[in-house]
Design a protein around this motif. Structure first.
Motif, PDB file in Angstrom:
ATOM      1  N   ASN A  40     -15.053   3.193  20.488  1.00  0.00           N
ATOM      2  CA  ASN A  40     -15.070   4.557  20.916  1.00  0.00           C
ATOM      3  C   ASN A  40     -13.354   5.357  20.106  1.00  0.00           C
ATOM      4  O   ASN A  40     -12.468   4.657  20.280  1.00  0.00           O
ATOM      5  CB  ASN A  40     -15.269   4.457  22.293  1.00  0.00           C
ATOM      6  N   GLU A  41     -13.784   7.098  20.092  1.00  0.00           N
ATOM      7  CA  GLU A  41     -12.965   7.587  20.227  1.00  0.00           C
ATOM      8  C   GLU A  41     -12.898   7.925  21.529  1.00  0.00           C
ATOM      9  O   GLU A  41     -13.448   9.326  21.837  1.00  0.00           O
ATOM     10  CB  GLU A  41     -13.244   8.582  19.075  1.00  0.00           C
TER      11      GLU A  41
ATOM     12  N   SER B 232     -13.034   8.493  24.748  1.00  0.00           N
ATOM     13  CA  SER B 232     -14.177   8.294  25.300  1.00  0.00           C
ATOM     14  C   SER B 232     -16.234   8.504  25.102  1.00  0.00           C
ATOM     15  O   SER B 232     -16.983   8.588  25.776  1.00  0.00           O
ATOM     16  CB  SER B 232     -13.820   8.871  27.096  1.00  0.00           C
ATOM     17  N   THR B 233     -15.517   8.537  23.907  1.00  0.00           N
ATOM     18  CA  THR B 233     -16.755   9.060  22.731  1.00  0.00           C
ATOM     19  C   THR B 233     -16.872   7.998  21.775  1.00  0.00           C
ATOM     20  O   THR B 233     -16.457   7.075  21.473  1.00  0.00           O
ATOM     21  CB  THR B 233     -16.575  10.795  21.988  1.00  0.00           C
ATOM     22  N   GLN B 234     -18.243   7.328  22.350  1.00  0.00           N
ATOM     23  CA  GLN B 234     -18.804   6.559  21.815  1.00  0.00           C
ATOM     24  C   GLN B 234     -19.341   6.965  20.216  1.00  0.00           C
ATOM     25  O   GLN B 234     -20.196   7.196  20.165  1.00  0.00           O
ATOM     26  CB  GLN B 234     -20.161   5.834  22.335  1.00  0.00           C
ATOM     27  N   ARG B 235     -19.419   6.068  19.410  1.00  0.00           N
ATOM     28  CA  ARG B 235     -19.914   6.013  17.488  1.00  0.00           C
ATOM     29  C   ARG B 235     -20.650   4.789  17.518  1.00  0.00           C
ATOM     30  O   ARG B 235     -20.275   3.639  17.685  1.00  0.00           O
ATOM     31  CB  ARG B 235     -18.534   6.103  17.173  1.00  0.00           C
TER      32      ARG B 235
ATOM     33  N   LYS C 195     -22.959   4.339  20.186  1.00  0.00           N
ATOM     34  CA  LYS C 195     -23.157   5.737  20.533  1.00  0.00           C
ATOM     35  C   LYS C 195     -25.207   5.429  21.094  1.00  0.00           C
ATOM     36  O   LYS C 195     -25.938   5.715  21.303  1.00  0.00           O
ATOM     37  CB  LYS C 195     -23.470   6.752  19.994  1.00  0.00           C
TER      38      LYS C 195
ATOM     39  N   HIS D 109     -26.219   2.917  23.483  1.00  0.00           N
ATOM     40  CA  HIS D 109     -25.458   3.878  25.026  1.00  0.00           C
ATOM     41  C   HIS D 109     -26.301   5.091  25.200  1.00  0.00           C
ATOM     42  O   HIS D 109     -27.065   5.085  26.598  1.00  0.00           O
ATOM     43  CB  HIS D 109     -24.065   4.410  24.754  1.00  0.00           C
ATOM     44  N   ASP D 110     -26.991   5.815  24.321  1.00  0.00           N
ATOM     45  CA  ASP D 110     -27.468   7.280  24.976  1.00  0.00           C
ATOM     46  C   ASP D 110     -28.761   6.709  25.232  1.00  0.00           C
ATOM     47  O   ASP D 110     -29.846   6.731  25.730  1.00  0.00           O
ATOM     48  CB  ASP D 110     -28.292   7.259  23.157  1.00  0.00           C
TER      49      ASP D 110
ATOM     50  N   LYS E 229     -28.886   4.764  28.945  1.00  0.00           N
ATOM     51  CA  LYS E 229     -28.000   5.884  30.164  1.00  0.00           C
ATOM     52  C   LYS E 229     -28.248   6.014  31.355  1.00  0.00           C
ATOM     53  O   LYS E 229     -27.366   6.076  32.239  1.00  0.00           O
ATOM     54  CB  LYS E 229     -27.723   7.012  29.751  1.00  0.00           C
TER      55      LYS E 229
END
Length: 249
Positions: free
Chosen positions: A135-136, A138-141, A145, A148-149, A152
């Motif tokens: 993560n950057e 709280s943003t998933q990469r 990601k 995660h999506d 959700k």
């Protein structure tokens, strides 16, 4: 306590100037008593620490058969194929940080193959490529990601559950609070009324153990319970070859 005893055998008179023999007797009983008191003190005052273990989300008993996989909704089914870049000697390549260059190929639903020339050589497919990234903030990469999506709904409910767990709303006792949280989180992960992904994990012959373990870590991080490890097939290999021909390594 220690005491010195003068030996006087037989009451015989000793010559003048003869050295007197002394016997030293040490009583260890107080020391033994003190040791027992210290042991008792440490036993009563020591806090037994519960061993810290990693919580691993194991796959559910919902076995994903091949027929079910083909019938799965595109919004739920996702196939991940992990691979590792290797040099001419077959050794895994590393990036500037010393980590293996692991790649994740993935596609949703069923494979969509493009063979316009009808010669058995694929020109394109619905295969995509990502990497393992943290993560950057709280943003998933990366692939995280994507997963995660697709999960959700479950993650949202578990995040709400975590707030209650941190506030000890289930119980003031830490162990009981943890066990209740784990049980309720498991129910959420297995809730069939929520949209949950079905992940099929595969590995190419070039894949390292690290790439496969990283894929399993992503299942744990994204709270995905419906996943299984499968063998790569000919179609998967053709899709990867077509992707590399079109986009390069």
């Amino acid at each position: 306590m220690a005491q010195i005893e003068q030996s006087d055998k037989g009451g015989k008179k000793k010559k003048k100037g003869a050295q007197k023999k002394m016997a030293i007797h040490v009583d260890f009983t107080p020391m033994v008593d003190m040791n027992m008191l210290l042991i008792t003190f440490f036993m009563l005052c020591t806090t037994m620490i519960k061993s810290q273990t990693l919580q691993i989300i194991l796959p559910t008993n919902e076995k994903v058969e091949q027929e079910e996989q083909n019938k799965a909704k595109e919004s739920e089914a996702i196939t991940m194929i992990v691979s590792t870049e290797r040099d001419e000697n077959g050794e895994p390549k590393k990036d500037e940080n010393g980590r293996y260059k692991n790649t994740v190929y993935f596609f949703a639903g069923q494979p969509m193959l493009v063979d316009e020339n009808k010669d058995g050589i694929l020109e394109d497919s619905n295969l995509e490529r990502e990497v393992f990234l943290g993560n950057e903030g709280s943003t998933q990469r990366g692939i995280r990601k994507i997963l995660h999506d697709r999960n959700k709904d479950v993650l949202k409910k578990i995040d709400e559950l975590k707030v209650k767990w941190r506030n000890k709303e289930f119980s003031s006792n830490k162990d009981k609070n943890d066990s209740i949280y784990q049980a309720m989180a498991k129910e959420i992960r297995n809730d069939s009324t929520l949209t949950r992904p079905v992940v099929i994990i595969k590995a190419t012959p070039e894949a390292s153990w690290e790439s496969l373990i990283s894929a399993l870590d992503e299942m744990n991080i994204n709270q995905i319970s419906r996943y299984q490890i499968d063998n790569i097939n000919h179609t998967d290999s053709m899709m990867i070859e077509a992707f590399i021909r079109k986009h390069g390594k």
